[in-house]
Design a protein around this motif. Structure first.
Motif, PDB file in Angstrom:
ATOM      1  N   LYS A 173       0.853  -1.179   0.000  1.00  0.00           N
ATOM      2  CA  LYS A 173       0.000   0.000   0.000  1.00  0.00           C
ATOM      3  C   LYS A 173       0.897   1.241   0.000  1.00  0.00           C
ATOM      4  O   LYS A 173       1.974   1.227   0.600  1.00  0.00           O
ATOM      5  N   ASP A 174       0.459   2.314  -0.662  1.00  0.00           N
ATOM      6  CA  ASP A 174       1.251   3.540  -0.736  1.00  0.00           C
ATOM      7  C   ASP A 174       0.675   4.600   0.192  1.00  0.00           C
ATOM      8  O   ASP A 174      -0.531   4.635   0.459  1.00  0.00           O
ATOM      9  N   ILE A 175       1.560   5.474   0.657  1.00  0.00           N
ATOM     10  CA  ILE A 175       1.143   6.639   1.430  1.00  0.00           C
ATOM     11  C   ILE A 175       2.140   7.756   1.135  1.00  0.00           C
ATOM     12  O   ILE A 175       3.306   7.488   0.847  1.00  0.00           O
ATOM     13  N   ASP A 176       1.673   8.998   1.127  1.00  0.00           N
ATOM     14  CA  ASP A 176       2.604  10.097   0.853  1.00  0.00           C
ATOM     15  C   ASP A 176       2.454  11.200   1.884  1.00  0.00           C
ATOM     16  O   ASP A 176       1.541  11.194   2.707  1.00  0.00           O
ATOM     17  N   PHE A 177       3.392  12.129   1.843  1.00  0.00           N
ATOM     18  CA  PHE A 177       3.354  13.277   2.754  1.00  0.00           C
ATOM     19  C   PHE A 177       4.067  14.441   2.094  1.00  0.00           C
ATOM     20  O   PHE A 177       5.150  14.271   1.533  1.00  0.00           O
ATOM     21  N   ASN A 178       3.470  15.626   2.188  1.00  0.00           N
ATOM     22  CA  ASN A 178       4.029  16.830   1.572  1.00  0.00           C
ATOM     23  C   ASN A 178       4.627  17.743   2.637  1.00  0.00           C
ATOM     24  O   ASN A 178       3.934  18.191   3.544  1.00  0.00           O
ATOM     25  N   ILE A 179       5.930  17.985   2.522  1.00  0.00           N
ATOM     26  CA  ILE A 179       6.615  18.944   3.391  1.00  0.00           C
ATOM     27  C   ILE A 179       6.698  20.256   2.623  1.00  0.00           C
ATOM     28  O   ILE A 179       7.382  20.358   1.608  1.00  0.00           O
ATOM     29  N   ARG A 180       5.985  21.252   3.090  1.00  0.00           N
ATOM     30  CA  ARG A 180       5.848  22.510   2.358  1.00  0.00           C
ATOM     31  C   ARG A 180       7.116  23.369   2.401  1.00  0.00           C
ATOM     32  O   ARG A 180       8.081  23.043   3.092  1.00  0.00           O
ATOM     33  N   GLU A 181       7.065  24.479   1.670  1.00  0.00           N
ATOM     34  CA  GLU A 181       8.197  25.411   1.617  1.00  0.00           C
ATOM     35  C   GLU A 181       8.545  25.909   3.014  1.00  0.00           C
ATOM     36  O   GLU A 181       7.671  26.200   3.836  1.00  0.00           O
ATOM     37  N   ASN A 182       9.834  25.999   3.280  1.00  0.00           N
ATOM     38  CA  ASN A 182      10.365  26.444   4.576  1.00  0.00           C
ATOM     39  C   ASN A 182       9.994  25.508   5.728  1.00  0.00           C
ATOM     40  O   ASN A 182       9.980  25.918   6.892  1.00  0.00           O
ATOM     41  N   ARG A 183       9.710  24.237   5.385  1.00  0.00           N
ATOM     42  CA  ARG A 183       9.411  23.238   6.404  1.00  0.00           C
ATOM     43  C   ARG A 183      10.331  22.031   6.191  1.00  0.00           C
ATOM     44  O   ARG A 183      10.895  21.830   5.113  1.00  0.00           O
ATOM     45  N   GLN A 184      10.483  21.247   7.229  1.00  0.00           N
ATOM     46  CA  GLN A 184      11.287  20.038   7.145  1.00  0.00           C
ATOM     47  C   GLN A 184      10.628  18.945   7.974  1.00  0.00           C
ATOM     48  O   GLN A 184       9.809  19.212   8.858  1.00  0.00           O
ATOM     49  N   GLY A 185      10.991  17.704   7.683  1.00  0.00           N
ATOM     50  CA  GLY A 185      10.392  16.591   8.393  1.00  0.00           C
ATOM     51  C   GLY A 185      11.416  15.522   8.713  1.00  0.00           C
ATOM     52  O   GLY A 185      12.479  15.435   8.077  1.00  0.00           O
ATOM     53  N   TYR A 186      11.076  14.705   9.699  1.00  0.00           N
ATOM     54  CA  TYR A 186      11.937  13.589  10.107  1.00  0.00           C
ATOM     55  C   TYR A 186      11.060  12.351  10.193  1.00  0.00           C
ATOM     56  O   TYR A 186      10.121  12.295  10.996  1.00  0.00           O
ATOM     57  N   LEU A 187      11.359  11.373   9.343  1.00  0.00           N
ATOM     58  CA  LEU A 187      10.559  10.157   9.242  1.00  0.00           C
ATOM     59  C   LEU A 187      11.307   9.000   9.886  1.00  0.00           C
ATOM     60  O   LEU A 187      12.467   8.733   9.553  1.00  0.00           O
ATOM     61  N   VAL A 188      10.640   8.287  10.801  1.00  0.00           N
ATOM     62  CA  VAL A 188      11.234   7.133  11.475  1.00  0.00           C
ATOM     63  C   VAL A 188      10.507   5.866  11.035  1.00  0.00           C
ATOM     64  O   VAL A 188       9.270   5.803  11.103  1.00  0.00           O
ATOM     65  N   GLN A 189      11.259   4.888  10.549  1.00  0.00           N
ATOM     66  CA  GLN A 189      10.713   3.565  10.225  1.00  0.00           C
ATOM     67  C   GLN A 189      10.761   2.754  11.519  1.00  0.00           C
ATOM     68  O   GLN A 189      11.779   2.164  11.870  1.00  0.00           O
ATOM     69  N   ILE A 190       9.652   2.742  12.258  1.00  0.00           N
ATOM     70  CA  ILE A 190       9.628   2.089  13.566  1.00  0.00           C
ATOM     71  C   ILE A 190       9.807   0.586  13.415  1.00  0.00           C
ATOM     72  O   ILE A 190      10.600  -0.033  14.115  1.00  0.00           O
TER      73      ILE A 190
END
Length: 245
Positions: A173-190
């Motif tokens: 299954k697919d899932i996505d996420f949009n990190i907008r301008e001047n934003r950042q994200g940290y993704l953890v594969q638990i």
């Protein structure tokens, strides 16, 4: 832009009763390259054996979140809170002007939880505590909005411009996420294993395995699990900010 941070680039500690993975410098683990990420000061993946835990200790001026992956977390603090948290529950402490607490595993199985320290946007606020059970509204293959700032819409609200999500995603299954301008994200594969592709650079795909992480800057990422997977995603401002107001 996406940058993989594999488990091999993180700190590891094991003192018998607790085994930890340190995403950033913590206690005896020091790594100048990974002192922090935005407003994230500490992110530990802890496994505590039964009948063990952290005895009474103080905290100040920190937003502290504990997210239970497996087992039971027993919490007590100087505000009079005494709670037992189970799988898919999160607790929040705003340490502010000062709070003492203790965290134990009084269950029969190992306790695994993610401990996250976030720098607050104001100093010496009144200490606060809350907990929330996300298994009550958990749905697979979609993001669950867990944490926001005080004006946000998540059940748990903290003193900082940060948004935290989790997702349980089935294989293929697919899932996505949009990190907008001047934003950042940290993704953890638990747990699990997945491919993550940058929408802005479709030739850039990374493989994340259990406990790996991914830094994301102003990008819309597509996540494709090749095993049933559990994710945590922390989204925040990428522009340097004054932490204390």
């Amino acid at each position: 832009m996406i940058t993989k941070k594999p488990l091999s680039h993180m700190g590891e500690s094991n003192i018998g009763w607790i085994k930890s993975t340190h995403h950033y410098s913590y206690d005896k683990y020091e790594n100048p390259k990974y002192n922090s990420f935005g407003v994230i000061k500490v992110l530990n993946d802890d496994v505590i054996l039964p009948r063990s835990g952290f005895h009474n200790h103080p905290h100040y001026d920190m937003e502290i979140l504990s997210y239970v992956i497996d087992g039971e977390l027993t919490h007590g603090d100087s505000l009079g809170n005494n709670k037992i948290l189970k799988k898919d529950e999160i607790q929040y402490m705003s340490a502010g002007s000062g709070i003492t607490c203790e965290e134990h595993n009084f269950g029969v199985n190992p306790l695994r939880f993610l401990q996250l320290w976030i720098l607050p946007n104001k100093k010496l606020s009144n200490p606060n505590y809350m907990n929330y059970n996300f298994s009550l509204n958990r749905k697979n293959n979609q993001w669950i909005y867990m944490v926001s700032n005080k004006n946000g819409l998540a059940p748990v609200k903290v003193n900082q411009d940060v948004n935290i999500y989790s997702a349980l995603v089935e294989k293929d299954k697919d899932i996505d996420f949009n990190i907008r301008e001047n934003r950042q994200g940290y993704l953890v594969q638990i747990f699990g294993k997945s491919f993550v592709t940058s929408t802005y650079d479709k030739n850039h795909t990374v493989l994340l395995e259990e406990r790996d992480a991914l830094e994301i800057y102003e990008d819309n990422v597509k996540i494709q699990p090749i095993e049933n997977s559990h994710f945590l995603l922390i989204e925040m401002n990428s522009i340097p900010i004054k932490i204390y107001q």
